[in-house]
Design a protein around this motif. Structure first.
Motif, PDB file in Angstrom:
ATOM      1  N   UNK A 177       0.714  -0.849  -0.084  1.00 31.33           N
ATOM      2  CA  UNK A 177       0.024   0.238  -0.016  1.00 31.33           C
ATOM      3  C   UNK A 177       0.537   0.784  -0.068  1.00 31.33           C
ATOM      4  N   UNK A 178       0.585   2.758  -0.776  1.00 28.02           N
ATOM      5  CA  UNK A 178       0.773   3.461  -0.208  1.00 28.02           C
ATOM      6  C   UNK A 178       0.553   3.865   1.282  1.00 28.02           C
ATOM      7  N   UNK A 210      -7.783  -8.063   6.902  1.00 23.90           N
ATOM      8  CA  UNK A 210      -8.816  -6.917   6.734  1.00 23.90           C
ATOM      9  C   UNK A 210      -7.819  -6.366   5.800  1.00 23.90           C
ATOM     10  N   UNK A 211      -6.568  -6.723   5.560  1.00 27.58           N
ATOM     11  CA  UNK A 211      -5.581  -6.215   5.138  1.00 27.58           C
ATOM     12  C   UNK A 211      -5.062  -6.289   3.096  1.00 27.58           C
ATOM     13  N   UNK A 249      -7.505  -5.920  -2.139  1.00 30.36           N
ATOM     14  CA  UNK A 249      -8.815  -6.006  -3.330  1.00 30.36           C
ATOM     15  C   UNK A 249      -9.503  -5.214  -3.320  1.00 30.36           C
ATOM     16  N   UNK A 250     -10.475  -4.129  -2.619  1.00 31.08           N
ATOM     17  CA  UNK A 250     -11.405  -2.874  -2.715  1.00 31.08           C
ATOM     18  C   UNK A 250     -10.577  -1.741  -3.526  1.00 31.08           C
ATOM     19  N   UNK A 264     -15.149  -6.650   9.163  1.00 28.91           N
ATOM     20  CA  UNK A 264     -14.955  -6.429   7.719  1.00 28.91           C
ATOM     21  C   UNK A 264     -14.274  -5.625   7.100  1.00 28.91           C
ATOM     22  N   UNK A 265     -13.946  -4.898   5.653  1.00 25.95           N
ATOM     23  CA  UNK A 265     -13.885  -4.026   5.415  1.00 25.95           C
ATOM     24  C   UNK A 265     -15.037  -2.829   4.589  1.00 25.95           C
ATOM     25  N   UNK A 266     -15.989  -3.998   4.201  1.00 17.20           N
ATOM     26  CA  UNK A 266     -17.234  -3.570   3.682  1.00 17.20           C
ATOM     27  C   UNK A 266     -17.912  -2.972   4.140  1.00 17.20           C
ATOM     28  N   UNK A 267     -18.238  -3.690   5.535  1.00 21.16           N
ATOM     29  CA  UNK A 267     -19.059  -3.399   6.247  1.00 21.16           C
ATOM     30  C   UNK A 267     -19.162  -1.980   7.498  1.00 21.16           C
ATOM     31  N   UNK A 268     -17.573  -2.750   7.586  1.00 22.07           N
ATOM     32  CA  UNK A 268     -17.610  -0.718   8.475  1.00 22.07           C
ATOM     33  C   UNK A 268     -17.782   0.530   7.161  1.00 22.07           C
ATOM     34  N   UNK A 269     -17.155   0.597   6.585  1.00 20.39           N
ATOM     35  CA  UNK A 269     -17.736   0.937   5.614  1.00 20.39           C
ATOM     36  C   UNK A 269     -19.329   1.423   5.499  1.00 20.39           C
TER      37      UNK A 269
END
Length: 549
Positions: A169-170, A199-200, A205-206, A397-402
């Protein structure tokens, strides 16, 4: 000619001069003397012409010697300067740039349209550095006037950091990942190593970034990426776990309960939630009910009754209630590869159903549940809600948190092994549901003789059970008994905690199958520079070179 050359040599020897003399000039003078009449012969040195030529030669020699001294002195000065410059120790530390001055210079150039050269000079900045930062800011911001000073300062500071070559990642993307971890630490009481790696992977993927191929094989980030990430972010520490039995004995403790109410109090103080904005969700597994006892004649050796054809099949139901005494339609998960419409026969309006291989709530299914929750609750910035959950890994999950952040849903999880005392559904709702569900199954079997109870009948029976069990009085009593609403952080006494510890000491090895690594939690440490704790000596260190990230 010979007299002139000899005189020049004797003159230099008498004065013992050691210098670089312009020999070309001397020989030119010698040739000139040779051209004077009478000077080409050694015996005519006493004539007037030769005397005049001798004085001229002395003058020219003195001029040449003076110039030789000048050349020599200049050569020595040049040599000393070159030697001093070549042997001077060069500084390895680049000159530090004032971030505040750099931000002001960037705003002067992009907003006030000032010249780069003049702006760099006025703020005492290298022009090349200012140009480099201006290019990065222009690539990331279209309208700089709408950007806050804190955000611009943070961006400029991140741009000034050197990015390692093996980073996936940047710097900005890693900062976003750290923000996710902060939210998870706040809501889920820390992450395990495996959960962080998952999570990473989801974030990679996102964002559609390039990552090593072995991430897809394991569906998580590599171990070496984890070690390097923790080394770059010292504010995250890995806390060594205690034994499982001791964790259970200390689960429902005053410390954990006070921490839960402290997190909840922060939200209540800021948003002033009412009873209709406080929700609790939990999953339960329903199976065709066990066969109850029946009345038969005394002495009969065998008494039969029709049993469910799929006994042992587990169907997950996600139930959601709020402190106002209301509920939303249930959410079912069936253990099938493909969802069939017959699974939702005779269900209540709004009931949702999906299928997966296991019938368990996983991260993709929890995202579907969140959509189901948003559809019926309709949260917004003007009307935010708080959702109380257990700390199961499927909720992370990233999607659920977003989705929760975008829809003003504030998630708080219960401490591990405390839901039996802190969760309203466990305290007052699931007990009556279990009793009513057993009665409904028994009634159905009597009304459908010689028909086995199948998976397609379960959702309809559960919905009938919920119509009987989900009364406002039962729901409200659970929130009141746990001190969630009305808010009462002192609802539990010291006697409750002592009794819980004695009971939990008898429950040993209930977490069989959970490895030590999955129990270790990543939390925000009190000291930013604190070292991470690694309890296993077999794990590779960050200094070990490897092609797998």
């Amino acid at each position: 000619m010979h007299i002139c050359v000899g005189f020049s040599i004797n003159y230099m020897n008498q004065h013992r001069i050691r210098a670089f003399v312009d020999h070309r000039k001397i020989f030119m003078l010698t040739f000139k003397m040779a051209a004077i009449p009478g000077c080409g012969h050694p015996f005519v040195s006493g004539c007037g012409h030769s005397l005049f030529s001798l004085e001229t030669l002395v003058f020219e020699l003195e001029s040449a010697i003076y110039r030789g001294f000048c050349y020599l002195f200049g050569f020595l000065i040049h040599f000393y300067g070159f030697f001093a410059m070549s042997t001077a120790k060069k500084s390895t530390e680049p000159k530090a740039i004032d971030i505040n001055a750099l931000v002001k210079a960037i705003k002067d150039c992009l907003i006030d349209k000032k010249q780069i050269k003049t702006t760099a000079r006025s703020h005492d900045l290298p022009r090349s550095s200012l140009q480099r930062y201006l290019k990065k800011v222009e690539e990331n911001y279209e309208d700089l006037s709408a950007v806050a000073d804190d955000e611009l300062t943070e961006f400029v500071r991140d741009c000034g950091q050197r990015t390692p070559s093996n980073m996936v990642f940047t710097i900005a993307q890693e900062k976003e990942l750290v923000d996710y971890i902060f939210k998870c630490v706040k809501h889920y009481y820390g992450l395990s190593i495996t959960e962080l790696r998952e999570l990473a992977y989801q974030l990679a993927k996102k964002l559609a970034v390039d990552y090593p191929a072995n991430w897809d094989e394991e569906m998580m980030a590599g171990r070496h990426w984890y070690y390097n990430f923790m080394r770059r972010h010292r504010q995250l520490v890995l806390r060594t776990p205690e034994q499982t039995s001791l964790n259970r004995a200390k689960a429902f403790s005053k410390t954990n309960v006070d921490k839960f109410f402290a997190n909840f109090d922060v939200l209540l103080t800021e948003y002033k939630f009412n009873g209709h904005q406080i929700y609790n969700m939990d999953e339960r597994w329903t199976v065709p009910s066990k066969i109850g006892k029946v009345i038969a004649l005394k002495g009969m050796r065998r008494v039969g009754q029709m049993e469910g054809a799929e006994r042992g099949t587990m169907v997950t139901m996600a139930l959601t209630v709020n402190a106002g005494g209301n509920s939303i339609p249930p959410f079912f998960l069936f253990p099938r590869k493909n969802m069939q419409t017959s699974f939702l026969d005779n269900v209540s309006s709004g009931t949702a159903g999906f299928a997966n291989d296991s019938g368990w709530m996983c991260q993709p299914e929890f995202v579907r549940y969140m959509r189901h929750f948003i559809t019926f609750v309709q949260p917004s910035q003007a009307s935010p809600v708080v959702l109380l959950l257990d700390n199961h890994a499927s909720h992370l999950s990233v999607d659920a948190i977003d989705m929760a952040v975008e829809n003003s849903i504030h998630i708080i999880s219960f401490p591990p092994h405390c839901s039996h005392r802190l969760q309203p559904l466990d305290v007052s709702v699931f007990g009556p549901i279990k009793s009513y569900y057993k009665s409904q199954c028994s009634a159905w079997q009597k009304n459908n003789a010689n028909t086995p109870l199948e998976i397609r009948h379960i959702a309809g029976l559960v919905c009938k059970t919920l119509d009987l069990a989900l009364t406002p009085k039962i729901i409200k009593s659970g929130f009141s008994a746990t001190g969630i609403f009305p808010y009462n952080p002192d609802v539990f006494t010291d006697a409750d905690f002592v009794q819980a510890v004695e009971q939990n000491k008898e429950e040993v090895a209930l977490d069989v199958g959970i490895g030590e690594e999955d129990q270790r939690r990543i939390v925000v440490g009190p000291d930013v520079g604190r070292e991470e704790v690694v309890t296993s000596s077999s794990e590779p260190t960050t200094s070990r070179s490897s092609s797998r990230i």
